[in-house]
Design an enzyme around this catalytic site. Sequence first.
Site, short mmCIF file in Angstrom:
data_model
loop_
_atom_site.label_atom_id
_atom_site.label_comp_id
_atom_site.label_asym_id
_atom_site.label_seq_id
_atom_site.Cartn_x
_atom_site.Cartn_y
_atom_site.Cartn_z
N SER A 28 0.91 -1.24 -0.01
CA SER A 28 -0.03 0.19 0.11
C SER A 28 0.91 1.26 0.08
CB SER A 28 -1.00 -0.12 1.26
OG SER A 28 -1.43 1.14 1.33
N TYR B 54 0.75 -0.09 10.73
CA TYR B 54 0.34 -0.47 9.51
C TYR B 54 1.38 -0.12 8.32
CZ TYR B 54 -2.76 -1.14 5.39
OH TYR B 54 -3.21 -1.24 4.07
#
Length: 245
Positions: free
Chosen positions: A152, A178
């Site tokens: 991502s 994350y």
Amino acid sequence: MNTRFETTALDVVEGADLSGRRAIVTVGASGIGVETVRALAVAGAEVTIAARDLDAAQRVAVELMVATGNKRISAARLDLASQQSVKAFARDWDGPLHLLVNNAEVRATPLTRTAEGWELQFATNHLGHFALTLGLFNSLRADGARVVNVSSSAHLKSDVVFDDLHFEHREYDRWQAYGQSKTANILFAIEAGKRWAAEGITTTAVLPGSYRGLAPYAQDEESAALLWKVSEETLGVYDLQAALR
């Protein structure tokens, strides 16, 4: 002039014939995972949806069999936060595997630790996929096998902090955690690509959505090698502790 800067999953497989090829998509029961499974099924692949929620995965499998006409879509339970589940899935897989899409993730969760004490996002998004991929290595040695790690643009939020992977000594930030796990997805692909090229296994990391550039630290080969070493050591220590229990 209308120029497209995005490619859909169906665009990628247009004209491709994946008949006889076998694929696994982790958490292929929601989000982009569903569209990945759909595209592979349209191209004729045999696809296994690996997901923690087996009921949901089975429902999606049935829906996609109807929608694509491909009856070779199945579901299997896989909880990437549980090393026992990962090992069981890999042990139960039989025969060659031509495509592994490491798509599953947990995102921006409150501080949560696994049974081993690992931070949940790193444990699931990286260590779970790392263990799964290594567990399926012999099956991936099929001709032309490919591993795709779904990262991502959030990897820009953090390098892999080797001194404190599990937020034991620093204040927890859910987005930093994350981001660290998403950087790990990329570094894992880099090192696997070097180690497994001679086996005919191709590894790739992809960033779905808008592309904002790749951080230099996510391309660092020394970091990629170190992450592999630390991951092996982490899982090895877990195996030893499990054996002693």
